[in-house]
Design a protein around this motif. Structure first.
Motif, PDB file in Angstrom:
ATOM      1  N   MET A 104      45.602  31.972  35.763  1.00 42.69           N
ATOM      2  CA  MET A 104      46.383  33.201  35.709  1.00 42.69           C
ATOM      3  C   MET A 104      46.445  33.818  37.102  1.00 42.69           C
ATOM      4  N   LYS A 105      47.614  34.319  37.478  1.00 41.90           N
ATOM      5  CA  LYS A 105      47.799  34.885  38.807  1.00 41.90           C
ATOM      6  C   LYS A 105      47.036  36.198  38.954  1.00 41.90           C
ATOM      7  N   ARG A 106      46.880  36.597  40.240  1.00 42.61           N
ATOM      8  CA  ARG A 106      46.222  37.866  40.509  1.00 42.61           C
ATOM      9  C   ARG A 106      47.100  39.027  40.045  1.00 42.61           C
ATOM     10  N   LEU A 107      46.463  40.126  39.709  1.00 45.06           N
ATOM     11  CA  LEU A 107      47.194  41.315  39.294  1.00 45.06           C
ATOM     12  C   LEU A 107      47.687  42.078  40.517  1.00 45.06           C
ATOM     13  N   PRO A 108      48.772  42.850  40.393  1.00 43.75           N
ATOM     14  CA  PRO A 108      49.244  43.661  41.519  1.00 43.75           C
ATOM     15  C   PRO A 108      48.244  44.765  41.860  1.00 43.75           C
ATOM     16  N   ILE A 109      48.407  45.350  43.026  1.00 43.76           N
ATOM     17  CA  ILE A 109      47.478  46.366  43.519  1.00 43.76           C
ATOM     18  C   ILE A 109      47.369  47.539  42.547  1.00 43.76           C
ATOM     19  N   ALA A 110      48.495  47.968  41.992  1.00 46.04           N
ATOM     20  CA  ALA A 110      48.473  49.115  41.078  1.00 46.04           C
ATOM     21  C   ALA A 110      47.600  48.822  39.859  1.00 46.04           C
ATOM     22  N   LEU A 113      45.082  46.685  39.752  1.00 46.14           N
ATOM     23  CA  LEU A 113      43.693  46.635  40.186  1.00 46.14           C
ATOM     24  C   LEU A 113      43.115  48.040  40.361  1.00 46.14           C
ATOM     25  N   ILE A 114      43.948  48.964  40.846  1.00 45.77           N
ATOM     26  CA  ILE A 114      43.497  50.356  40.981  1.00 45.77           C
ATOM     27  C   ILE A 114      43.193  50.954  39.611  1.00 45.77           C
ATOM     28  N   LEU A 115      44.043  50.630  38.622  1.00 44.36           N
ATOM     29  CA  LEU A 115      43.797  51.118  37.265  1.00 44.36           C
ATOM     30  C   LEU A 115      42.479  50.564  36.725  1.00 44.36           C
ATOM     31  N   ILE A 116      42.228  49.292  36.955  1.00 41.77           N
ATOM     32  CA  ILE A 116      40.972  48.681  36.499  1.00 41.77           C
ATOM     33  C   ILE A 116      39.778  49.340  37.191  1.00 41.77           C
ATOM     34  N   ALA A 117      39.953  49.670  38.467  1.00 46.65           N
ATOM     35  CA  ALA A 117      38.851  50.261  39.230  1.00 46.65           C
ATOM     36  C   ALA A 117      38.664  51.745  38.951  1.00 46.65           C
ATOM     37  N   SER A 118      39.604  52.377  38.264  1.00 49.18           N
ATOM     38  CA  SER A 118      39.534  53.832  38.072  1.00 49.18           C
ATOM     39  C   SER A 118      38.269  54.294  37.345  1.00 49.18           C
ATOM     40  N   PRO A 119      37.764  53.595  36.304  1.00 49.84           N
ATOM     41  CA  PRO A 119      36.484  54.033  35.716  1.00 49.84           C
ATOM     42  C   PRO A 119      35.329  53.989  36.702  1.00 49.84           C
ATOM     43  N   ALA A 120      35.344  52.982  37.600  1.00 48.85           N
ATOM     44  CA  ALA A 120      34.291  52.894  38.616  1.00 48.85           C
ATOM     45  C   ALA A 120      34.392  54.060  39.589  1.00 48.85           C
ATOM     46  N   ILE A 121      35.612  54.403  39.969  1.00 49.25           N
ATOM     47  CA  ILE A 121      35.815  55.534  40.878  1.00 49.25           C
ATOM     48  C   ILE A 121      35.362  56.834  40.219  1.00 49.25           C
ATOM     49  N   ALA A 122      35.725  56.985  38.943  1.00 48.87           N
ATOM     50  CA  ALA A 122      35.331  58.200  38.219  1.00 48.87           C
ATOM     51  C   ALA A 122      33.813  58.309  38.108  1.00 48.87           C
TER      52      ALA A 122
END
Length: 672
Positions: A1-7, A9-18
């Motif tokens: 499966m191809k890599r996800l776009p930056i947007a 990846l940011i959504l996936i990382a948002s719980p970590a940021i929070a």
């Protein structure tokens, strides 16, 4: 499966940021309970007396060798700043999420939406605030390190490296996991299917299995060398006799990550969610049996089966150890760092087994999947709100502990054994040594003259609170009370030269003094030649003190006669003799559905007060016995200097109700 776009990846990382923001807001740089033992290693390291045996030594049921090494390195660089340890916890979770994303890219098939949805849900769970007990306690790296090792080993085993190199790396990571927490030993067994998949021929598989087993035997032999089994282990007959309790406790352990904050009884909801997750796991098992011969199916499922099995094995271990003694503790926040991974595993196993990418699911299947995602998001929302509230309360508690530590050299107060460490003599020795190493920020207060810490504030404005009353309780004890906004209220008496000398720290009569002016109270013995008493609000982070409005005189303090009644709810649990007499127990006020306002210790038939302390320690057993979570912080532990106790004096403990000025006797468990 191809890599996800930056947007994406940011959504996936948002719980970590929070979560990173929450750790920044609510983390407090103060050692707490078992963390003092880790700081003891840092002390030994700086004194050049640290030995391998100290790092390898058994702690409860565990060998915490690698967590100790990690924390030792952090403390050496950060000089004991706990917030750096919290950052290490966040980084371990980030490693797990990165590994989950890489495994998902390898094993999921279909659209990028499927990868995004699964990884985002996994991120929500991995960085869920419901793990707040671990997130805000730096030494808890031992709880997260095994999964970081297990998931990294799976990523390595699914890489393009040579099979023998992958086996060596996986074995090294399994060793780190096993010497981080007891359940990490299970990684040796759980990784076997993924390890054997690396070898195509039967002879190679046999050689690999032989080497793996030899490594397991060596690791276990070292682990259990000079090992002592601590405490009472549950008997099989006892577990069978309480089989229903064991099963329910097991389900509660698994369901706890999504069972808080909804308004529904948390324990019952945890049991229901746990039963649902076990049912889903059973369906996955049945489906796997039917589908495992499909090309690539077993290869795609193995990493998620390994991660899910880790959660289940841990649930079994903890449940068997606690179900018959303290089942209520299985719902504690710290254990959700294990149970969340069964949810994570099922999030990826379900689409692999039940939703083939080449055919869109029928309507009812699509709606059931979307509905399940919606339920997880809703429960996660309520659970996170609840957990953030607990993080706020934990911050308040830690700041009070930091204030208690700040006056460690000047004030002898029960808060030291209740909030910092249970062994007063060992704590004193460690604090003095770490102070010389500049491990406290800001440094501990050295002078009792609070003018040296005074901040610029007008006490007549009542900005920081009010010193409202002072009464004479008899036996040389006085009771001061008031309101304030601070991390601690420090009482001072005015010396002949006008210096305000600190001598006592007040107890908060409200859980959260940081939002609104909260009531405080202190029972204390009068310092020699003292008459004018002041109260100061102390800011533990800034190391500043602010004089409260109002000043009281001992000479004009009216008498108050405490009524000592024969009955109350609570017990005096233990009296530990030594250089300092430590008296422990619990006390509640049933009519008000809360812990007692104060615990009074008396001596003799005339009930002469010799010490006082506020209930604060967490007692889940009391919550279970009384069936009310409001009694959680009902435990107390009060040190008494032996010179205060006349020969032959029998200590009595009393639960004090400030509203009625009545104290109820707490029976001594030894007399039961």
């Amino acid at each position: 499966m191809k890599r996800l776009p930056i947007a994406a990846l940011i959504l996936i990382a948002s719980p970590a940021i929070a979560l990173g923001l929450l750790l920044y807001l609510y983390g407090v740089d103060v050692p707490f309970w078992d963390q003092w033992s880790v700081l003891g290693l840092a002390e030994a390291f700086h004194l050049h007396i640290l030995t391998f045996g100290q790092l390898f030594a058994q702690y409860n049921e565990h060998r915490l060798f690698f967590p100790r090494v990690l924390l030792l390195g952090i403390d050496a660089l950060a000089h004991g700043n706990v917030k750096y340890e919290l950052a290490a916890l966040w980084l371990l979770a980030a490693i797990v999420l990165l590994n989950v994303y890489r495994l998902a890219r390898l094993t999921l098939q279909g659209t990028a939406v499927r990868l995004l949805t699964g990884t985002f849900l996994a991120s929500l769970l991995i960085f869920s605030p419901i793990q707040y007990q671990n997130w805000l306690w730096g030494m808890q790296v031992d709880m997260l390190l095994p999964m970081a090792c297990l998931s990294t080993a799976l990523v390595v085993l699914y890489s393009n490296r040579g099979p023998w190199l992958k086996l060596a790396i996986a074995a090294a990571l399994a060793t780190v996991a096993g010497y981080s927490y007891l359940n990490g030993l299970s990684c040796w067994v759980l990784l076997i299917p993924a390890v054997l998949q690396q070898f195509k021929s039967k002879p190679a598989k046999l050689r690999a299995a032989s080497i793996w087993i030899a490594l397991v035997v060596f690791s276990l032999a070292a682990y259990f060398h000079d090992y002592r089994f601590l405490g009472s282990r549950p008997e099989l007959s006892d577990l069978l006799a309480h089989s229903e309790l064991v099963i329910i406790s097991f389900l509660g352990f698994l369901g706890a990550p999504l069972s808080f904050g909804t308004g529904i009884n948390e324990e019952r909801l945890a049991h229901f969610i746990g039963a649902a997750i076990v049912l889903l796991a059973a369906l996955v098992g049945v489906r796997l049996i039917d589908s495992w011969r499909k090309p690539g199916m077993l290869w795609r499922c193995t990493p998620w089966l390994t991660i899910g099995a880790y959660a289940l094995v841990t649930a079994v271990i903890v449940t068997l150890g606690r179900a018959t003694s303290s089942p209520q503790r299985l719902l504690e926040s710290r254990y959700t760092s294990f149970s969340v991974y069964l949810f994570v595993a099922l999030i990826f196993l379900w689409p692999i087994l039940f939703a083939p990418p080449d055919a869109p699911p029928p309507g009812w299947k699509r709606w059931s999947i979307e509905g399940a995602v919606g339920v997880i998001l809703l429960l996660q929302f309520f659970t996170s709100l609840y957990a953030i509230g607990q993080m706020k309360e934990t911050r308040t508690d830690r700041l009070e502990s930091k204030a208690c530590l700040a006056f460690f050299n000047l004030i002898d107060d029960p808060c030291q054994t209740q909030r910092l460490d249970w062994d007063p003599m060992l704590l004193k020795q460690r604090v003095q040594s770490l102070e010389r190493l500049d491990f406290f920020h800001p440094p501990l207060v050295q002078s009792p003259d609070l003018r040296l810490l005074a901040g610029s504030a007008d006490p007549s404005s009542k900005q920081y609170g009010v010193f409202e009353s002072l009464t004479n309780a008899g036996s040389g004890f006085y009771r001061a009370s008031g309101s304030g906004v601070a991390d601690a209220i420090v009482l001072t008496y005015l010396r002949a030269d006008g210096a305000p000398v600190s001598f006592a720290m007040a107890d908060w009569m409200k859980t959260n003094p940081s939002n609104n002016p909260a009531g405080w109270e202190k029972w204390f013995e009068l310092p020699p030649n003292a008459d004018r008493i002041q109260a100061w609000a102390y800011d533990a982070l800034a190391g500043r003190a602010f004089l409260l409005f109002g000043e009281q005189r001992i000479s004009s303090a009216p008498p108050t006669n405490v009524r000592f009644a024969p009955k109350a709810r609570g017990f005096l649990d233990t009296v530990d003799a030594g250089d300092v007499l430590v008296v422990k127990g619990w006390a509640v006020l049933l009519s008000q559905h809360k812990p007692a306002d104060m615990t009074l210790l008396t001596c003799g038939d005339n009930n002469a007060i010799v010490a006082a302390g506020q209930p604060w320690q967490i007692r889940p057993d009391v919550v279970r016995e009384l069936g009310d979570a409001r009694y959680l912080k009902s435990g107390w532990q009060i040190p008494v200097r032996p010179e205060k106790m006349p020969p032959g004096c029998e200590v009595k403990a009393w639960a004090y109700d400030a509203a009625s000025n009545e104290a109820g006797l707490l029976p001594d468990l030894k007399s039961k």
